[in-house]
Structures are given as C-alpha cells and as structure tokens.
Design an enzyme around this catalytic site. Structure first.
Site, mmCIF file in Angstrom:
data_model
loop_
_atom_site.group_PDB
_atom_site.id
_atom_site.type_symbol
_atom_site.label_atom_id
_atom_site.label_comp_id
_atom_site.label_asym_id
_atom_site.label_seq_id
_atom_site.Cartn_x
_atom_site.Cartn_y
_atom_site.Cartn_z
ATOM 1 N N ASP A 45 38.449 34.443 45.755
ATOM 2 C CA ASP A 45 39.347 35.018 46.766
ATOM 3 C C ASP A 45 38.837 36.395 47.192
ATOM 4 O O ASP A 45 39.410 37.028 48.084
ATOM 5 C CB ASP A 45 40.810 35.039 46.307
ATOM 6 C CG ASP A 45 41.049 35.859 45.058
ATOM 7 O OD1 ASP A 45 40.079 36.409 44.503
ATOM 8 O OD2 ASP A 45 42.221 35.965 44.630
ATOM 9 N N SER A 46 37.708 36.816 46.604
ATOM 10 C CA SER A 46 36.989 37.985 47.126
ATOM 11 C C SER A 46 36.641 37.773 48.596
ATOM 12 O O SER A 46 36.332 38.741 49.305
ATOM 13 C CB SER A 46 35.705 38.226 46.318
ATOM 14 O OG SER A 46 34.951 37.024 46.209
ATOM 15 N N ASP A 84 38.991 29.429 43.616
ATOM 16 C CA ASP A 84 40.014 30.388 43.197
ATOM 17 C C ASP A 84 41.382 29.970 43.713
ATOM 18 O O ASP A 84 41.515 29.531 44.866
ATOM 19 C CB ASP A 84 39.694 31.773 43.795
ATOM 20 C CG ASP A 84 39.366 32.801 42.736
ATOM 21 O OD1 ASP A 84 39.608 32.549 41.541
ATOM 22 O OD2 ASP A 84 38.850 33.864 43.118
ATOM 23 N N LYS A 112 40.397 28.362 39.321
ATOM 24 C CA LYS A 112 40.484 29.594 38.523
ATOM 25 C C LYS A 112 41.797 30.307 38.819
ATOM 26 O O LYS A 112 42.172 30.461 39.987
ATOM 27 C CB LYS A 112 39.295 30.523 38.830
ATOM 28 C CG LYS A 112 39.348 31.836 38.045
ATOM 29 C CD LYS A 112 38.023 32.569 38.061
ATOM 30 C CE LYS A 112 37.731 33.331 39.328
ATOM 31 N NZ LYS A 112 38.707 34.385 39.674
ATOM 32 N N GLU A 114 44.264 33.772 37.644
ATOM 33 C CA GLU A 114 44.252 35.093 37.005
ATOM 34 C C GLU A 114 45.503 35.285 36.162
ATOM 35 O O GLU A 114 46.616 35.110 36.655
ATOM 36 C CB GLU A 114 44.205 36.196 38.069
ATOM 37 C CG GLU A 114 42.952 36.169 38.917
ATOM 38 C CD GLU A 114 42.912 37.306 39.940
ATOM 39 O OE1 GLU A 114 43.816 38.173 39.948
ATOM 40 O OE2 GLU A 114 41.964 37.322 40.749
ATOM 41 N N GLU A 181 36.620 40.239 33.487
ATOM 42 C CA GLU A 181 36.185 41.198 34.511
ATOM 43 C C GLU A 181 36.499 42.623 34.071
ATOM 44 O O GLU A 181 37.649 42.926 33.701
ATOM 45 C CB GLU A 181 36.887 40.883 35.845
ATOM 46 C CG GLU A 181 36.487 41.841 36.968
ATOM 47 C CD GLU A 181 36.837 41.341 38.358
ATOM 48 O OE1 GLU A 181 37.282 40.171 38.503
ATOM 49 O OE2 GLU A 181 36.660 42.117 39.313
HETATM 50 O O1 KIV Z 1 37.124 36.421 43.706
HETATM 51 C C1 KIV Z 1 36.070 36.550 43.094
HETATM 52 O O2 KIV Z 1 34.987 36.633 43.668
HETATM 53 C C2 KIV Z 1 36.135 36.605 41.647
HETATM 54 C C3 KIV Z 1 34.926 37.064 40.904
HETATM 55 C C4 KIV Z 1 34.723 38.504 41.095
HETATM 56 C C5 KIV Z 1 34.964 36.694 39.461
HETATM 57 O O3 KIV Z 1 37.145 36.312 41.073
#
Ligand code: KIV
Length: 263
Positions: A45-46, A84, A112, A114, A181
C-alpha cells in the site's frame, strides 16, 4: 525461475538461503524483478505514496491493490505475490473475509495485514479458509497517526518482549510469513530465531531470513523523506537490471543492510 510457493520459502529459511523481496506495482517491473531472481513481489500500500502521491498509505483502496496485483501477476507468473490489505479493509473479521476475495482472484498468493493481537482471530479465519497470511509488525505505516510519525518501534524492553510475543502468536494463528519494519537489529534477531516461519526485514538489520525494499527507494526515485534503511542501487550501478541484480546479491550474502542502514 522455478515457481515460488510457501513451501519453497519455508525451505529457504530452513536452509539459511536468504529471501529477496521487492515492492512491484506493474507488469514490466514485475517481469524484470523476477528475471533478476527476486522471489517475492509485494503490491504494497506504499503505492499510495510512490504512485498516487499521498503523504501516507491511508487513502489506498482494495480496488487499487487488486488492479496492481493483476498487473504484477501478469508480468511474473511464477513469482510469489503478496497483496497488501489496505487501511480499514480488515477492521473486522467480516471486512477481512470480503476484502481478500478480489486480491486472491487478482492473482495474489498471500495477503499482508498490519498489526498484532487484535488480528489473531482474523489470521486464523483466513488461513482456515485457504488464504495465506503475512503478518507485519514494528513500524506499521497504517498506524502512523498513533505513532506520531515514522518512528523506530520496539526500543524498550517491554515493547520488545511484547513484539516477540505477538510474532509468536501470529505464527500460532497460522501466519506463514512475517514482515518486521523499522525495529532494532537485536530484536529482529530474537524474533527471527524464535519463529519457524520466514521473517522478512525492512530497517531490521541483516539478521532476518530476507529483505524487502520499496522499489522507488532502491532506484532512488522516491521524493521527499528517504528512510535511513533504504539504499539507492541505481546510483551504484547506473542501470536498472544491474541495480536489481546487485540488490538480490547483497541480500543473499547479507552484505545489505549494513549497520549504517540498521537501528
Ligand atoms: O507497503 C509496503 O510497501 C510495505 C513494505 C514497506 C513492507 O508494506
């Protein structure tokens, strides 16, 4: 590259072979990364920051992640693809069960999420229903407003002990991979040694079972704040394929990250 599966990643941990992971958002880069031996591609989600230009990851939607997951899967049919789960798409168990559908149908091998304790029933329910889960502890960017900024986590003894316990609980609930992280290297080592599942670090030192970077940081094209744990491989090599090959090679040899990139 042979098809990468959870079994392959698990075997890599057992054999001490380091896992290279990068964020990817489109088919062309996904293909190039897979060709250079990157085993795991993360539709992070970056993308809210590096593709959409937001100041944090909170505006990203499930549709955004599904769109980019489909593109990455098309470019890298044999890579292990993690999608994500964006902000508040897994606030409740019911939301999580609905949110994973478009991501898995877009070609993800794993999702993934969090967070720690509050997620345990969700992780259990997803894995029982056939959805592999990657946990994410430490600096979890969706909680940036709780943390009051992008800060190193797990610095006190109490916070470190709590994170070790959460990591074990996520594994016990069924998580098959864990991202750590921005935590002290000593804590990353404790967690990596305590778990049987592979642990991937970003800003967690060279002691984890693998590394992940945001591709824009690796290529030196992120604007604004550049985290201490990132490294511009394009500046060092001058060519994109060589930059990715250098990253993979340094992850495998544990030359990256150095203590200069660690906490
Ligand atoms: O969103 C993302 O790119 C991430 C990585 C930094 C692990 O969660």
């Amino acid at each position: 590259m042979a098809k990468i599966t959870t079994a392959v990643l698990q075997k890599m941990k057992q054999q001490g072979d380091k896992i290279s992971m990068l964020t990817a958002y489109d088919a062309s880069f996904a293909k190039l990364f897979a060709e250079q031996g990157v085993e795991v591609l993360l539709i992070g989600d970056s993308l809210g920051m590096v593709l959409q230009g937001h100041s944090d990851t909170l505006p990203v939607t499930i549709n955004d992640i599904a769109y980019h997951t489909r593109a990455v899967r098309a470019g890298a049919p044999d890579a292990f693809v993690i999608a994500d789960m964006p902000f508040m798409s897994y606030g409740t168990l019911e939301q999580a069960l609905q949110s994973v559908v478009p991501l898995m149908q877009a070609g993800a091998n794993m999702v993934k999420l969090e967070g720690g304790d509050f997620l345990l029933p969700t992780v259990k329910a997803l894995t029982e229903r056939g959805v592999p889960v990657c946990g994410h502890l430490g600096l979890t960017p969706q909680s940036v407003h709780i943390f009051g900024g992008y800060k190193v986590q797990g610095k006190t003894d109490a916070a470190a002990d709590a994170m070790v316990a959460q990591a074990k609980a996520l594994q016990d609930a069924g998580a098959q991979l864990l991202v750590l992280e921005c935590i002290p290297k000593t804590l990353a080592k404790r967690i990596t040694d305590a778990l049987t599942i592979p642990v991937i670090g970003i800003g967690a030192g060279n002691v984890t079972d693998g590394q992940v970077l945001v591709m824009h940081d690796l290529l030196g094209i992120s604007s604004g704040y550049i985290p201490k744990f990132s490294k511009n491989y394009l500046a060092q090599t001058g060519e994109i394929r060589s930059a990715i090959a250098a990253y993979v090679s340094e992850v495998k040899s544990q030359a990256f990250p150095t203590d200069q990139h660690s906490f």
